[in-house]
Design a protein around this motif. Structure first.
Motif, PDB file in Angstrom:
ATOM      1  N   ALA A 102       0.978  -1.842   0.487  1.00  0.00           N
ATOM      2  CA  ALA A 102      -0.026   0.165  -0.295  1.00  0.00           C
ATOM      3  C   ALA A 102       1.103   0.972  -0.065  1.00  0.00           C
ATOM      4  O   ALA A 102       1.643   1.730   0.763  1.00  0.00           O
ATOM      5  N   MET A 103       0.375   1.651  -0.925  1.00  0.00           N
ATOM      6  CA  MET A 103       1.653   2.910  -0.915  1.00  0.00           C
ATOM      7  C   MET A 103       0.648   4.579  -1.839  1.00  0.00           C
ATOM      8  O   MET A 103       0.172   4.435  -2.792  1.00  0.00           O
ATOM      9  N   SER A 104       0.663   5.587  -1.982  1.00  0.00           N
ATOM     10  CA  SER A 104       0.522   6.382  -2.806  1.00  0.00           C
ATOM     11  C   SER A 104       1.349   7.088  -3.544  1.00  0.00           C
ATOM     12  O   SER A 104       2.258   5.883  -3.767  1.00  0.00           O
ATOM     13  N   VAL A 131      -2.022  -1.522  -3.966  1.00  0.00           N
ATOM     14  CA  VAL A 131      -3.631  -0.912  -3.218  1.00  0.00           C
ATOM     15  C   VAL A 131      -3.084   0.370  -3.254  1.00  0.00           C
ATOM     16  O   VAL A 131      -1.655   0.889  -2.264  1.00  0.00           O
ATOM     17  N   PRO A 132      -4.194   1.343  -2.796  1.00  0.00           N
ATOM     18  CA  PRO A 132      -4.251   2.986  -2.507  1.00  0.00           C
ATOM     19  C   PRO A 132      -4.082   2.685  -1.037  1.00  0.00           C
ATOM     20  O   PRO A 132      -4.412   2.106  -0.817  1.00  0.00           O
ATOM     21  N   VAL A 133      -3.433   3.641  -0.599  1.00  0.00           N
ATOM     22  CA  VAL A 133      -3.200   3.790   1.292  1.00  0.00           C
ATOM     23  C   VAL A 133      -4.761   4.994   1.680  1.00  0.00           C
ATOM     24  O   VAL A 133      -4.670   4.758   2.959  1.00  0.00           O
ATOM     25  N   ALA A 134      -5.411   4.909   1.024  1.00  0.00           N
ATOM     26  CA  ALA A 134      -6.422   6.035   0.916  1.00  0.00           C
ATOM     27  C   ALA A 134      -7.879   4.987   1.317  1.00  0.00           C
ATOM     28  O   ALA A 134      -9.022   5.595   1.598  1.00  0.00           O
ATOM     29  N   VAL A 147      -2.884  -7.084   2.659  1.00  0.00           N
ATOM     30  CA  VAL A 147      -1.990  -6.039   2.048  1.00  0.00           C
ATOM     31  C   VAL A 147      -0.664  -6.291   3.498  1.00  0.00           C
ATOM     32  O   VAL A 147      -0.817  -6.231   4.200  1.00  0.00           O
ATOM     33  N   ASP A 148       0.492  -6.673   2.720  1.00  0.00           N
ATOM     34  CA  ASP A 148       1.256  -6.843   3.144  1.00  0.00           C
ATOM     35  C   ASP A 148       1.814  -5.859   3.743  1.00  0.00           C
ATOM     36  O   ASP A 148       2.392  -6.205   5.076  1.00  0.00           O
ATOM     37  N   LEU A 149       2.970  -4.997   3.564  1.00  0.00           N
ATOM     38  CA  LEU A 149       3.126  -3.535   3.364  1.00  0.00           C
ATOM     39  C   LEU A 149       2.752  -2.635   3.465  1.00  0.00           C
ATOM     40  O   LEU A 149       2.181  -2.102   1.961  1.00  0.00           O
ATOM     41  N   ALA A 150       2.646  -1.642   3.894  1.00  0.00           N
ATOM     42  CA  ALA A 150       2.989   0.325   3.773  1.00  0.00           C
ATOM     43  C   ALA A 150       3.555   1.276   3.815  1.00  0.00           C
ATOM     44  O   ALA A 150       4.038   0.945   4.824  1.00  0.00           O
ATOM     45  N   LEU A 151       3.529   2.280   2.469  1.00  0.00           N
ATOM     46  CA  LEU A 151       4.879   2.680   3.090  1.00  0.00           C
ATOM     47  C   LEU A 151       4.869   3.702   2.476  1.00  0.00           C
ATOM     48  O   LEU A 151       3.147   4.847   1.555  1.00  0.00           O
ATOM     49  N   HIS A 197       0.909  28.377  -6.830  1.00  0.00           N
ATOM     50  CA  HIS A 197       0.707  27.822  -6.420  1.00  0.00           C
ATOM     51  C   HIS A 197      -0.015  26.260  -7.067  1.00  0.00           C
ATOM     52  O   HIS A 197      -1.247  26.655  -7.559  1.00  0.00           O
ATOM     53  N   VAL A 198       0.482  25.441  -6.990  1.00  0.00           N
ATOM     54  CA  VAL A 198      -0.352  23.702  -7.637  1.00  0.00           C
ATOM     55  C   VAL A 198      -0.167  23.598  -5.513  1.00  0.00           C
ATOM     56  O   VAL A 198       0.657  23.331  -5.233  1.00  0.00           O
ATOM     57  N   ARG A 199      -1.182  22.985  -4.620  1.00  0.00           N
ATOM     58  CA  ARG A 199      -1.330  22.712  -4.106  1.00  0.00           C
ATOM     59  C   ARG A 199      -2.065  20.959  -4.299  1.00  0.00           C
ATOM     60  O   ARG A 199      -2.939  20.819  -5.196  1.00  0.00           O
ATOM     61  N   VAL A 200      -1.472  19.872  -3.514  1.00  0.00           N
ATOM     62  CA  VAL A 200      -1.412  18.859  -3.361  1.00  0.00           C
ATOM     63  C   VAL A 200      -2.206  18.448  -2.342  1.00  0.00           C
ATOM     64  O   VAL A 200      -1.409  18.532  -1.055  1.00  0.00           O
ATOM     65  N   VAL A 201      -3.688  17.596  -2.258  1.00  0.00           N
ATOM     66  CA  VAL A 201      -4.185  17.409  -1.683  1.00  0.00           C
ATOM     67  C   VAL A 201      -3.989  15.382  -1.675  1.00  0.00           C
ATOM     68  O   VAL A 201      -4.962  15.281  -2.087  1.00  0.00           O
ATOM     69  N   SER A 202      -3.590  14.738  -0.747  1.00  0.00           N
ATOM     70  CA  SER A 202      -3.215  13.408  -0.749  1.00  0.00           C
ATOM     71  C   SER A 202      -3.532  12.935   0.294  1.00  0.00           C
ATOM     72  O   SER A 202      -2.913  12.730   0.989  1.00  0.00           O
ATOM     73  N   THR A 203      -4.471  12.359   0.127  1.00  0.00           N
ATOM     74  CA  THR A 203      -6.019  12.079   0.916  1.00  0.00           C
ATOM     75  C   THR A 203      -5.016  10.263   1.221  1.00  0.00           C
ATOM     76  O   THR A 203      -4.608   9.707   0.570  1.00  0.00           O
ATOM     77  N   GLY A 204      -5.046  10.472   2.946  1.00  0.00           N
ATOM     78  CA  GLY A 204      -4.506   9.063   3.335  1.00  0.00           C
ATOM     79  C   GLY A 204      -2.951   8.421   3.755  1.00  0.00           C
ATOM     80  O   GLY A 204      -2.361   7.785   4.234  1.00  0.00           O
ATOM     81  N   THR A 205      -2.432  10.151   3.430  1.00  0.00           N
ATOM     82  CA  THR A 205      -0.860  10.299   3.703  1.00  0.00           C
ATOM     83  C   THR A 205      -1.144  11.184   4.847  1.00  0.00           C
ATOM     84  O   THR A 205      -1.986  12.483   5.183  1.00  0.00           O
ATOM     85  N   GLY A 206      -0.069  12.480   5.466  1.00  0.00           N
ATOM     86  CA  GLY A 206       0.414  12.483   6.112  1.00  0.00           C
ATOM     87  C   GLY A 206       1.366  14.044   5.825  1.00  0.00           C
ATOM     88  O   GLY A 206       1.306  15.141   6.752  1.00  0.00           O
TER      89      GLY A 206
END
Length: 305
Positions: A102-104, A131-134, A147-151, A197-206
């Protein structure tokens, strides 16, 4: 007979007695006393309603019913032994295991090129699925082993999961090579405020910590575009005078392909700590341990690797 009525150890004694034909040899092979082996045979006789073995000058001779049971019992024990040992070892060179990560999208950009090459060298038959982290079901999917691992930077997985920090990174300003600010050694707070600016809203991440930090600093960006992912930034920035605030390792991946440059910021933005996270269910799995070591080797700081 119901299976709950029988002790598996009795079948192990039965199987060994078929081979050895002497109670003393069975006791020695299994690390038991002779009375313990005799007691196991007595219990099995009572459960199955057959003598199973008869004492003769040549040893313990199996009855016709014991011979009838010999094949199925041996096969059942072999099947059970294989099932219990399936995770006892992991041979990377020959394994055909599929690991789900799982990763973005920014994680895919950074991790996957290196991981795919590393697997081709060390484990050519191992495959990856992302798979998505979101996904709302990520915690449950990791708990169940789907899911084995999230990065990544994943605060929603901080509690209840094992984690290993791989590296710490700062945020930088990313822009096209011909941008008016590209000639600057670093971007000041005033220049940052005045830029588009371009603002990125990356759901499911910090990565939203950037927005929170800017708010605390009282810095208001002139946001001209908001996108849900990092994946389009290369194309957007390459054809405009917009800038984006991105993790520095993501910037390293996209500057050359899209003709971009990254510049440090004088703003005091917090660094992000990128980790690999996993559930206790797979903590001692040899294949999973190998995968985590591979990730730490290729992406971790020297002390992590």
């Amino acid at each position: 007979m119901n299976l709950h009525e029988i002790d598996l150890n009795l079948l192990v004694v039965f199987h060994r007695l078929l081979r050895e034909r002497r109670v003393s040899r069975v006791a020695e092979a299994l690390g038991l006393s002779q009375p313990a082996v005799s007691n196991a045979l007595r219990r099995l006789r009572g459960l199955l309603g057959d003598e199973l073995f008869l004492r003769t000058p040549g040893g313990m001779e199996p009855t016709p019913y014991a011979l009838q049971l010999a094949g199925p019992v041996a096969q059942a024990l072999d099947t059970l032994r294989e099932a219990l040992n399936v995770r006892a070892s992991f041979e990377a060179a020959t394994s055909e295991r599929c690991f789900t990560l799982a990763m973005s999208d920014v994680g895919e950009t950074y991790f996957l090129p290196v991981l795919v090459d590393a697997l081709a060298q060390a484990a050519p038959r191992v495959t990856l699925q992302c798979v998505p982290v979101a996904d709302a079901s990520l915690r449950d999917d990791m708990a169940s082993g789907r899911v084995d691992l999230a990065l990544g930077l994943l605060p929603q997985l901080q509690a209840g999961f094992f984690q290993q920090t791989l590296f710490r990174q700062h945020y930088v300003a990313l822009m096209r090579a011909g941008h008016p600010l590209a000639t600057r050694a670093q971007i000041t707070a005033t220049q940052y405020r005045q830029a588009s600016h371009v603002r990125v809203v990356s759901t499911g991440t910090g990565h939203g910590l950037v927005d929170a930090a800017l708010e605390r600093l009282g810095v208001v960006r002139r946001v001209r575009l908001t996108v849900p992912h990092y994946v389009a930034l290369g194309h957007v920035l390459g054809g405009s005078d917009l800038i984006a605030t991105v993790p520095e390792r993501f910037a390293d991946r996209v500057t050359e392909p899209f003709g971009l440059v990254a510049r440090p910021l004088t703003l005091k933005l917090p660094a992000s700590h990128i980790a690999q996270l996993w559930h206790a269910q797979l903590h001692r799995d040899p294949g999973h341990q190998w995968l985590r070591a591979l990730v730490a080797t290729h992406f971790g700081a020297p002390e992590t690797a």
